[in-house]
Design a protein around this motif. Structure first.
Motif, short mmCIF file in Angstrom:
data_model
loop_
_atom_site.label_atom_id
_atom_site.label_comp_id
_atom_site.label_asym_id
_atom_site.label_seq_id
_atom_site.Cartn_x
_atom_site.Cartn_y
_atom_site.Cartn_z
N GLY A 1 12.54 1.22 -2.65
CA GLY A 1 12.91 2.47 -2.46
C GLY A 1 13.15 3.00 -1.31
O GLY A 1 13.32 2.27 -0.28
N ASN A 2 13.53 4.05 -1.17
CA ASN A 2 13.87 5.02 0.03
C ASN A 2 12.96 4.84 0.95
O ASN A 2 11.66 4.96 0.93
CB ASN A 2 14.06 6.67 -0.15
CG ASN A 2 14.43 7.22 0.86
OD1 ASN A 2 15.57 6.81 1.61
ND2 ASN A 2 13.65 8.25 1.09
N GLY A 3 13.29 4.26 2.31
CA GLY A 3 12.32 3.88 3.40
C GLY A 3 11.64 2.64 3.33
O GLY A 3 10.84 2.39 4.31
N ALA A 4 11.97 1.67 2.44
CA ALA A 4 11.31 0.45 2.20
C ALA A 4 11.39 -0.30 3.43
O ALA A 4 10.36 -0.71 4.06
CB ALA A 4 12.07 -0.36 1.18
N ALA A 5 12.68 -0.47 4.19
CA ALA A 5 12.66 -1.03 5.53
C ALA A 5 11.62 -0.60 6.53
O ALA A 5 11.22 -1.27 7.56
CB ALA A 5 13.87 -1.16 6.00
N ASP A 6 11.43 0.79 6.57
CA ASP A 6 10.84 1.42 7.49
C ASP A 6 9.35 0.88 7.62
O ASP A 6 8.31 1.33 8.41
CB ASP A 6 10.92 2.95 7.59
CG ASP A 6 12.48 3.41 7.81
OD1 ASP A 6 12.99 2.85 8.46
OD2 ASP A 6 12.57 4.41 7.25
N THR A 7 8.93 0.50 6.32
CA THR A 7 7.41 0.04 6.26
C THR A 7 6.89 -1.17 7.17
O THR A 7 5.80 -1.42 7.33
CB THR A 7 6.90 -0.23 4.80
OG1 THR A 7 7.82 -1.46 4.73
CG2 THR A 7 7.42 0.89 3.91
N ALA A 8 8.08 -1.83 7.51
CA ALA A 8 7.72 -3.18 8.05
C ALA A 8 6.69 -3.25 9.47
O ALA A 8 5.93 -4.14 9.72
CB ALA A 8 9.18 -3.89 8.44
N ALA A 9 6.94 -2.33 10.36
CA ALA A 9 6.24 -2.39 11.53
C ALA A 9 4.81 -1.86 11.19
O ALA A 9 3.87 -2.91 11.75
CB ALA A 9 6.79 -1.11 12.52
N VAL A 10 4.43 -1.18 10.43
CA VAL A 10 3.05 -1.14 10.09
C VAL A 10 2.60 -2.13 9.31
O VAL A 10 1.34 -2.53 9.66
CB VAL A 10 2.90 0.27 9.34
CG1 VAL A 10 1.40 0.47 8.69
CG2 VAL A 10 3.19 1.62 10.09
N LEU A 11 3.32 -2.86 8.57
CA LEU A 11 2.66 -3.88 7.82
C LEU A 11 2.47 -5.19 8.63
O LEU A 11 1.59 -5.96 8.35
CB LEU A 11 3.88 -4.08 6.66
CG LEU A 11 3.94 -3.03 5.46
CD1 LEU A 11 5.19 -3.38 4.71
CD2 LEU A 11 2.66 -2.85 4.58
N ALA A 12 3.49 -5.11 9.55
CA ALA A 12 3.36 -6.44 10.54
C ALA A 12 2.11 -6.22 11.31
O ALA A 12 1.24 -7.26 11.64
CB ALA A 12 4.56 -6.43 11.25
N GLU A 13 1.75 -5.07 11.74
CA GLU A 13 0.58 -4.69 12.41
C GLU A 13 -0.81 -5.07 11.58
O GLU A 13 -1.62 -5.60 12.20
CB GLU A 13 0.52 -3.42 12.77
CG GLU A 13 1.56 -2.87 13.88
CD GLU A 13 1.53 -1.27 14.22
OE1 GLU A 13 0.43 -0.55 13.56
OE2 GLU A 13 2.54 -0.97 15.13
N HIS A 14 -0.53 -5.25 10.28
CA HIS A 14 -1.76 -5.62 9.40
C HIS A 14 -1.58 -6.65 8.84
O HIS A 14 -2.30 -6.96 7.88
CB HIS A 14 -2.11 -4.18 8.42
CG HIS A 14 -2.58 -3.01 9.26
ND1 HIS A 14 -1.34 -2.22 9.55
CD2 HIS A 14 -3.67 -2.57 9.52
CE1 HIS A 14 -2.12 -1.10 10.38
NE2 HIS A 14 -3.26 -1.48 10.35
N GLY A 15 -0.98 -7.81 9.31
CA GLY A 15 -1.03 -8.80 8.84
C GLY A 15 0.01 -9.68 7.90
O GLY A 15 -0.11 -10.75 7.50
#
Length: 322
Positions: free
Chosen positions: A38-52
């Motif tokens: 959905g909207n903003g899906a790609a914007d989640t990547a940085a936070v997700l990468a920080e958590h493994g």
């Protein structure tokens, strides 16, 4: 190491805390691969990468907002086909549990709901559940297909563990049923400034003993002093004293905070089923024989109208619990 799919619960790219908790659990059984839709899906990547997260599969389409859960199920099914994961982890919200159930049916797999812990084994992930009003703890695993497991919020600590978090676009073809149920309108929930009930680290609840809508101000004042969410028993919401979306219990919200404070709540099994996995439970009730005292870590026998304001003042003065 096997990969573990983690469904990302986010709002326009802002990742919600239960997803970060899932990543902690996913790392116990494999390498997390996130699926953000959905909207903003790609914007989640940085936070997700920080958590493994080693990889973030993304797909943006208007169908996710315009229709109910089927488009999300279609996409998770496509992700399972691409990744062949050791498990699929999903937060235990009402919508996410429907997504998980539909996905398990689609891929011919077993499902475990409301897990509070996960561990690895040679035969697949083992999930811990607290059942029958906290009378029993069970450990189980899925014996057929790819395990689909929903996990209660606050079941694990959020832990930073930097990883690659490479973003890949997922190819998805929606099925004929994806547009079967259209969303015709939305009404934003009025913000209280308090944490989301199901995600809060502290929950302060009121029950029949609060004895009226106007008296919930006492419960709210204590919650505000602690930075907590406000809950209510079924008796309180059925009486119209507090909104139904704040109900804690078998037919309401299931919560698992670090601290749960029950005020004027008798402790019927219906309520206990919704808060039994709280880490520390405190009860204030003037009935020393109330069933809630069988469950608590700390109990105060007294009138909540005397006890709760005093506790609130102590906390505001900096003399409360740390």
């Amino acid at each position: 190491m096997a990969e573990v799919l983690v469904y990302v619960d986010h709002v326009d790219g802002a990742v919600r805390k239960p997803t970060l908790e899932l990543l902690t659990l996913a790392r116990r059984i494999g390498e997390p691969v996130a699926v953000a839709l959905g909207n903003g899906a790609a914007d989640t990547a940085a936070v997700l990468a920080e958590h493994g997260t080693v990889k973030v599969l993304t797909h943006e389409a208007s169908e996710y907002a315009d229709y109910l859960v089927v488009p999300k199920v279609d996409t998770l099914q496509a992700a399972v086909a691409v990744v062949s994961p050791a498990a699929v982890l999903v937060p235990s919200s009402a919508e996410c549990k429907e997504i998980a159930a539909r996905l398990a049916l689609r891929i011919g797999s077993g499902i475990i709901t409301d897990a509070v812990d996960l561990e690895a084994s040679d035969e697949g992930p083992v999930a811990t559940q607290s059942v029958f009003a906290a009378s029993f703890t069970t450990k189980s695993r899925v014996s057929k297909g790819t395990p689909v497991i929903t996990v209660k919020p606050n079941s694990a600590a959020v832990e930073a563990a930097p990883a690659a978090g490479a973003v890949e676009a997922l190819e998805v073809t929606f099925g004929a049923l994806a547009t079967g149920t259209k969303v015709t309108g939305r009404t934003p929930r009025e913000s209280t400034g308090r944490p989301e009930l199901t995600e809060a680290a502290i929950v302060v609840s009121g029950g029949r003993g609060v004895n009226g809508t106007e008296n919930f101000a006492i419960i709210e004042a204590l919650a505000n002093s602690l930075g907590a969410a406000v809950g209510a028993s079924r008796a309180a919401v059925d009486a119209g004293w507090y909104p139904h979306n704040n109900q804690v219990g078998q037919t309401g919200n299931s919560v698992s905070p670090q601290l749960y404070i029950a005020n004027g709540i008798s402790g019927a099994i219906q309520h206990r089923a919704g808060m039994q996995t709280s880490k520390t439970i405190v009860a204030v009730n003037k009935d020393a024989e109330a069933p809630i005292f069988d469950l608590v870590d700390y109990g105060v026998v007294g009138d909540l109208f005397d006890v709760v304001p005093q506790l609130t003042e102590e906390i505001k003065a900096g003399r409360g619990p740390r």
